[in-house]
Motif scaffolding. Sequence first.
Motif, mmCIF file in Angstrom:
data_model
loop_
_atom_site.group_PDB
_atom_site.id
_atom_site.type_symbol
_atom_site.label_atom_id
_atom_site.label_comp_id
_atom_site.label_asym_id
_atom_site.label_seq_id
_atom_site.Cartn_x
_atom_site.Cartn_y
_atom_site.Cartn_z
ATOM 1 N N THR A 181 0.826 -1.205 0.000
ATOM 2 C CA THR A 181 0.000 0.000 0.000
ATOM 3 C C THR A 181 0.861 1.255 0.000
ATOM 4 O O THR A 181 0.559 2.233 -0.695
ATOM 5 C CB THR A 181 -0.939 0.017 1.222
ATOM 6 N N SER A 182 1.932 1.236 0.765
ATOM 7 C CA SER A 182 2.854 2.379 0.794
ATOM 8 C C SER A 182 3.466 2.621 -0.575
ATOM 9 O O SER A 182 3.611 3.768 -1.014
ATOM 10 C CB SER A 182 3.953 2.138 1.832
ATOM 11 N N ILE A 183 3.813 1.540 -1.272
ATOM 12 C CA ILE A 183 4.380 1.667 -2.619
ATOM 13 C C ILE A 183 3.325 2.193 -3.597
ATOM 14 O O ILE A 183 3.614 3.020 -4.465
ATOM 15 C CB ILE A 183 4.940 0.312 -3.095
ATOM 16 N N GLN A 184 2.092 1.715 -3.455
ATOM 17 C CA GLN A 184 1.008 2.195 -4.315
ATOM 18 C C GLN A 184 0.820 3.706 -4.164
ATOM 19 O O GLN A 184 0.660 4.435 -5.160
ATOM 20 C CB GLN A 184 -0.297 1.477 -3.971
ATOM 21 N N LEU A 185 0.821 4.174 -2.910
ATOM 22 C CA LEU A 185 0.663 5.607 -2.668
ATOM 23 C C LEU A 185 1.865 6.389 -3.184
ATOM 24 O O LEU A 185 1.714 7.492 -3.725
ATOM 25 C CB LEU A 185 0.469 5.847 -1.166
ATOM 26 N N ALA A 186 3.050 5.806 -3.041
ATOM 27 C CA ALA A 186 4.260 6.474 -3.521
ATOM 28 C C ALA A 186 4.265 6.598 -5.040
ATOM 29 O O ALA A 186 4.691 7.625 -5.586
ATOM 30 C CB ALA A 186 5.492 5.708 -3.048
ATOM 31 N N LEU A 187 3.791 5.564 -5.730
ATOM 32 C CA LEU A 187 3.726 5.613 -7.186
ATOM 33 C C LEU A 187 2.745 6.688 -7.658
ATOM 34 O O LEU A 187 2.974 7.376 -8.659
ATOM 35 C CB LEU A 187 3.297 4.250 -7.739
ATOM 36 N N ALA A 188 1.640 6.820 -6.951
ATOM 37 C CA ALA A 188 0.623 7.805 -7.327
ATOM 38 C C ALA A 188 1.016 9.223 -6.941
ATOM 39 O O ALA A 188 0.647 10.182 -7.616
ATOM 40 C CB ALA A 188 -0.712 7.440 -6.684
ATOM 41 N N PHE A 189 1.787 9.336 -5.849
ATOM 42 C CA PHE A 189 2.151 10.657 -5.337
ATOM 43 C C PHE A 189 3.649 10.728 -5.017
ATOM 44 O O PHE A 189 4.040 10.756 -3.844
ATOM 45 C CB PHE A 189 1.330 10.979 -4.084
ATOM 46 N N PRO A 190 4.499 10.721 -6.052
ATOM 47 C CA PRO A 190 5.945 10.806 -5.817
ATOM 48 C C PRO A 190 6.318 12.147 -5.180
ATOM 49 O O PRO A 190 5.692 13.169 -5.457
ATOM 50 C CB PRO A 190 6.540 10.671 -7.225
ATOM 51 N N ALA A 191 7.318 12.121 -4.338
ATOM 52 C CA ALA A 191 7.764 13.344 -3.669
ATOM 53 C C ALA A 191 8.452 14.275 -4.665
ATOM 54 O O ALA A 191 9.139 13.807 -5.581
ATOM 55 C CB ALA A 191 8.717 12.989 -2.533
ATOM 56 N N PRO A 192 8.266 15.592 -4.518
ATOM 57 C CA PRO A 192 8.932 16.546 -5.412
ATOM 58 C C PRO A 192 10.446 16.378 -5.406
ATOM 59 O O PRO A 192 11.109 16.558 -6.416
ATOM 60 C CB PRO A 192 8.524 17.908 -4.836
ATOM 61 N N SER A 193 10.975 16.023 -4.245
ATOM 62 C CA SER A 193 12.405 15.781 -4.114
ATOM 63 C C SER A 193 12.627 14.323 -3.688
ATOM 64 O O SER A 193 12.242 13.931 -2.590
ATOM 65 C CB SER A 193 13.011 16.721 -3.064
ATOM 66 N N GLY A 194 13.199 13.521 -4.561
ATOM 67 C CA GLY A 194 13.446 12.123 -4.225
ATOM 68 C C GLY A 194 12.514 11.170 -4.931
ATOM 69 O O GLY A 194 12.748 9.959 -4.935
ATOM 70 N N GLY A 195 11.425 11.683 -5.496
ATOM 71 C CA GLY A 195 10.523 10.866 -6.291
ATOM 72 C C GLY A 195 9.820 9.757 -5.527
ATOM 73 O O GLY A 195 9.497 9.892 -4.346
ATOM 74 N N VAL A 196 9.611 8.632 -6.197
ATOM 75 C CA VAL A 196 8.849 7.506 -5.648
ATOM 76 C C VAL A 196 9.531 6.927 -4.410
ATOM 77 O O VAL A 196 8.873 6.606 -3.415
ATOM 78 C CB VAL A 196 8.666 6.404 -6.718
ATOM 79 N N ALA A 197 10.860 6.790 -4.444
ATOM 80 C CA ALA A 197 11.585 6.194 -3.316
ATOM 81 C C ALA A 197 11.401 7.011 -2.040
ATOM 82 O O ALA A 197 11.114 6.467 -0.968
ATOM 83 C CB ALA A 197 13.072 6.066 -3.656
ATOM 84 N N ALA A 198 11.547 8.319 -2.165
ATOM 85 C CA ALA A 198 11.391 9.186 -0.987
ATOM 86 C C ALA A 198 9.964 9.144 -0.467
ATOM 87 O O ALA A 198 9.724 9.121 0.750
ATOM 88 C CB ALA A 198 11.783 10.617 -1.344
ATOM 89 N N SER A 199 9.007 9.092 -1.390
ATOM 90 C CA SER A 199 7.608 9.032 -0.990
ATOM 91 C C SER A 199 7.284 7.711 -0.300
ATOM 92 O O SER A 199 6.548 7.671 0.686
ATOM 93 C CB SER A 199 6.717 9.218 -2.220
ATOM 94 N N ALA A 200 7.838 6.615 -0.828
ATOM 95 C CA ALA A 200 7.614 5.300 -0.217
ATOM 96 C C ALA A 200 8.150 5.259 1.208
ATOM 97 O O ALA A 200 7.502 4.709 2.116
ATOM 98 C CB ALA A 200 8.272 4.215 -1.061
ATOM 99 N N ILE A 201 9.327 5.822 1.421
ATOM 100 C CA ILE A 201 9.915 5.864 2.771
ATOM 101 C C ILE A 201 9.005 6.641 3.715
ATOM 102 O O ILE A 201 8.792 6.258 4.866
ATOM 103 C CB ILE A 201 11.323 6.479 2.719
ATOM 104 N N LYS A 202 8.448 7.734 3.204
ATOM 105 C CA LYS A 202 7.550 8.550 4.029
ATOM 106 C C LYS A 202 6.305 7.758 4.426
ATOM 107 O O LYS A 202 5.918 7.727 5.598
ATOM 108 C CB LYS A 202 7.145 9.813 3.268
ATOM 109 N N PHE A 203 5.671 7.106 3.443
ATOM 110 C CA PHE A 203 4.448 6.357 3.740
ATOM 111 C C PHE A 203 4.730 5.151 4.644
ATOM 112 O O PHE A 203 3.941 4.837 5.540
ATOM 113 C CB PHE A 203 3.773 5.906 2.445
ATOM 114 N N LEU A 204 5.854 4.478 4.421
ATOM 115 C CA LEU A 204 6.216 3.357 5.290
ATOM 116 C C LEU A 204 6.441 3.838 6.719
ATOM 117 O O LEU A 204 6.072 3.169 7.684
ATOM 118 C CB LEU A 204 7.477 2.664 4.764
#
Length: 251
Positions: A181-204
């Motif tokens: 689920t965290s990866i799904q949210l990261a793919l849909a809403f990548p972070a402006p800085s760091g992209g999908v990986a940074a967003s996934a870390i945030k959601f996790l």
Amino acid sequence: MKKQGWFLFALMLTILSFAPRPTYAMHIMEGFLPVKWCVFWYVLSAPFVIIGIISISRKVSKNPELKLLLGVSGAFAFVLSALKIPSVTGSSSHPTGVGLGAALFGPFAMSVLGCIVLLFQAILLAHGGITTLGANTFSMAVVGPLAAYGVFALVRKAGLSNGIAIFLAAFVGDLLTYVVTSIQLALAFPAPSGGVAASAIKFLGIFAVTQIPLAISEGLLTVIVFNFLASYSRNELALLNLVSGKEKEAA
């Protein structure tokens, strides 16, 4: 005595279903994902659900007495995944309940049960959504059961007890659901800085705080329920090759 046992189990599920729930939950809510991702996860989940329907049809036609156990697996997932437990991060988490059904009937059958559970929760409890049903199905009803069943099969093959296998299956199935689920949210809403990986870390980081103890608790509860079934549904477990030797003879 067997009827009394089933009554107590049904009573436990009823009590759990009335537990207090906060407003926000881990299921991705209605309208939250962009349309393209809603369609993508629907398409990705569909084959698993179709295979699951075929799997359930074969099992039930061969052994109609398994219908009750199938229903219990679905009810267990419904109740546990409907419980919303507040997180210290300001969000909330919940168990998934997919480990039991995956261990009993396999991952594809649980994909069908999980999809039905998520559909009813979206309609009746406003927990999740119809547009996000594909995404929620993929995380909780596809990846969760696949991981749970894989762990269950490996642990049993290693010669360890059903109790250990069930605990680890429920634990891993729960945890992997949240990772996906965290990866799904990261793919849909990548972070402006760091992209999908940074967003996934945030959601996790948001969900991991409460999910590890929740996964442990779900593992322990699933073992208790499996032991209950081993006492009151030995015949059905024998048909599923989950009891052996003297236990089969006792059934």
